[in-house]
Design a protein around this motif. Structure first.
Motif, short mmCIF file in Angstrom:
data_model
loop_
_atom_site.label_atom_id
_atom_site.label_comp_id
_atom_site.label_asym_id
_atom_site.label_seq_id
_atom_site.Cartn_x
_atom_site.Cartn_y
_atom_site.Cartn_z
N GLU D 91 0.66 -1.21 0.00
CA GLU D 91 -0.18 0.38 0.07
C GLU D 91 0.63 1.32 -0.18
N TYR D 92 0.63 2.41 -0.18
CA TYR D 92 1.09 3.71 -0.18
C TYR D 92 -0.14 4.57 -0.29
N LYS D 93 0.79 6.06 0.48
CA LYS D 93 -0.27 6.90 0.65
C LYS D 93 0.66 8.46 0.43
N ILE D 94 -0.24 9.47 -0.91
CA ILE D 94 0.24 10.18 -1.04
C ILE D 94 -0.15 11.26 -1.27
N ASN D 95 0.72 12.87 -0.94
CA ASN D 95 -0.67 13.87 -0.79
C ASN D 95 0.85 14.45 -1.75
N LEU D 96 -0.59 14.60 -2.07
CA LEU D 96 -0.20 15.70 -3.45
C LEU D 96 -0.42 17.47 -2.96
N LEU D 97 1.30 18.10 -3.42
CA LEU D 97 1.44 19.51 -2.20
C LEU D 97 1.36 20.81 -3.23
N ALA D 98 0.82 20.37 -4.30
CA ALA D 98 1.64 21.49 -5.03
C ALA D 98 0.97 21.59 -6.75
N CYS D 121 8.95 2.70 3.13
CA CYS D 121 10.11 3.69 2.31
C CYS D 121 9.13 5.03 2.45
N GLN D 122 9.86 6.12 2.04
CA GLN D 122 9.25 7.56 2.59
C GLN D 122 9.40 8.04 0.68
N LEU D 123 8.01 8.69 0.44
CA LEU D 123 8.11 8.82 -1.41
C LEU D 123 8.12 10.28 -1.35
N GLU D 124 9.07 11.09 -2.37
CA GLU D 124 9.12 12.32 -2.39
C GLU D 124 9.47 12.61 -3.89
N VAL D 125 8.04 13.85 -4.62
CA VAL D 125 8.20 13.84 -5.64
C VAL D 125 8.76 15.70 -5.75
N PHE D 126 9.30 15.55 -6.66
CA PHE D 126 9.53 16.94 -7.06
C PHE D 126 9.83 17.48 -8.46
N VAL D 136 6.42 18.76 -4.70
CA VAL D 136 5.21 19.04 -5.07
C VAL D 136 4.14 17.47 -4.39
N ALA D 137 5.21 16.48 -4.19
CA ALA D 137 4.13 15.26 -3.73
C ALA D 137 5.28 14.27 -2.79
N HIS D 138 4.68 13.79 -1.68
CA HIS D 138 5.18 13.48 -0.34
C HIS D 138 4.77 12.44 0.11
N GLY D 139 5.46 11.00 -0.13
CA GLY D 139 3.94 10.22 0.78
C GLY D 139 4.60 9.14 1.22
N GLN D 140 4.23 7.82 1.90
CA GLN D 140 5.18 7.36 2.95
C GLN D 140 4.45 5.31 2.01
#
Lengths: 151, 151, 151, 151
Positions: D91-98, D121-126, D136-140
């Motif tokens: 599973e994962y969860k992601i916030n779309l920050l911008a 894991c930590q998920l980051e998207v730039f 722009v996105a941050h998740g787990q």
């Protein structure tokens, strides 16, 4: 939130606002939790071990772990909100990484992204035993800011 | 879990196993929560309103809401696990949909997908006031089953 | 959303608004996805199997599964939003319950709680093979409505 | 994962194993994504902007953002797994920050907690535009390791 931020304390007015709101949370005092640090965008909450906060194996209950994580994140956001706004948790997600065993838990809420309407925080919970500090939970939370001191 | 399942009760052996585990959770009795229904793959937990479970505005604290939701989901999974296994929460995510105000909360955990290692549950929490029942939180949880009665 | 709702179709104006927005999503047509049902608070999206949407074992990639789940939820919310508002995903969480194998996937987004600012949806994805329909992913999503047709 | 780890490259054998698995993901090449860094417990994936990966306003679609975040996290875990195991996303969860706008996206997956069965894991998207890099996105994410090179 860089390390510099972490070392800072929030202004006395912000600390007062956070502490007074925290003191109105019946659950936090019922669990025995207390705020130990209020920095801009970062708040620490400590929960000592006692039988009243355990699950079936004597570890800290995930509900207790989550409760202080949720409050730490909520108040981390609250330190950045304008006066006369309130904060509510929209949602959060938390992974319980390891059995939560120790003298006390320390929850750290940190703002990842501040926004006028929505703010996103990182939630970390450490189990502390003597001088050993182990990450036992990690999560992510969305907050909403609302007008008015009460909601 | 269809409606039929919802009406059933779990076997006396399973209900005993769940109730005994629940009774060992110091947090649940400290909050004043109790199990009100144990069906195969579905468990209900009720939490009466009192000052000890509130947040700053007098609503139920998200931590209290989450704690009973997490336990309801965990025990819903546990009803389906083989004997001599234990259950731990891997993670959960919960949305707080509305202020949690009422005489009591009722959390309902329901297994969505049972697996030998991982089980996924739906979490619902209702605020009940007189004969009005309002959905105030909704979430999703991953459980892991572990060998041995304790872990 | 009860079963009655599920059978209904949205009004022609709403269906047109949803379909036109969907048609502007380059990703959906690049994946080969199409909307198959637009009901008030519920939208279905179908994605046929082909090599362009697989992960390393030839199953549907979790990213493809999530993409149609996210769009189905977003448009389910969108059917309830006032005209001249836009919808953005705040966050979602999804469990991949089973390997996604079949002729096609069907994602179903359903509004759990509509709100003026925030709306929460349930996300389900089924793998369909001949007349067998298996739940392969289940999630939960938070949407925000924004003023203005574009943002 | 400290900064030292971040600078390291994984061993040639691990990099080969990751790259070969990535190359079998039809979705990644169909989107135009490529792996740009394989370190122990950390993987970077880049996705150039083009109409095929957009949502209705021309931004990167949340589904594309999530797809590379999910793959980056999955392969970050995979770098630490024993040979002859496979990785699946639980599973994962992601916030779309911008809004995700830019020349390309860069997803970074980082192992927070490695475990024999479950890894988090930590998920980051730039979003990257010229020399500007915006989160722009941050998740787990939760991963499971499975025996056997295929599953």
């Amino acid at each position: 939130m860089d390390d510099e931020t972490q070392r800072e304390q929030a202004s006395p007015a912000v600390r007062k606002r956070v502490q007074e709101s925290f003191d109105r949370q019946g659950l936090m005092s019922h669990l025995g939790a207390r705020i130990t640090r209020i920095a801009p965008g970062r708040v620490h909450i400590v929960l000592p071990s006692r039988p009243e906060v355990t699950q079936q194996n004597g570890f800290f209950h995930a509900g207790a772990t989550s409760a202080i994580a949720d409050s730490a994140g909520g108040y981390a956001g609250f330190t950045l909100f304008p006066e006369n706004t309130d904060v509510l948790t929209v949602e959060y997600k938390i992974n319980l990484l390891a059995p939560a065993v120790g003298d006390h838990l320390e929850a750290v809420g940190t703002v990842l992204k501040y926004g006028r309407t929505l703010t996103v925080c990182q939630l970390e919970v450490f189990a502390v035993q003597d001088d050993r500090r182990k990450l036992v939970a990690h999560g992510q939370q969305t907050l909403i800011s609302l007008n008015g001191p009460e909601q």
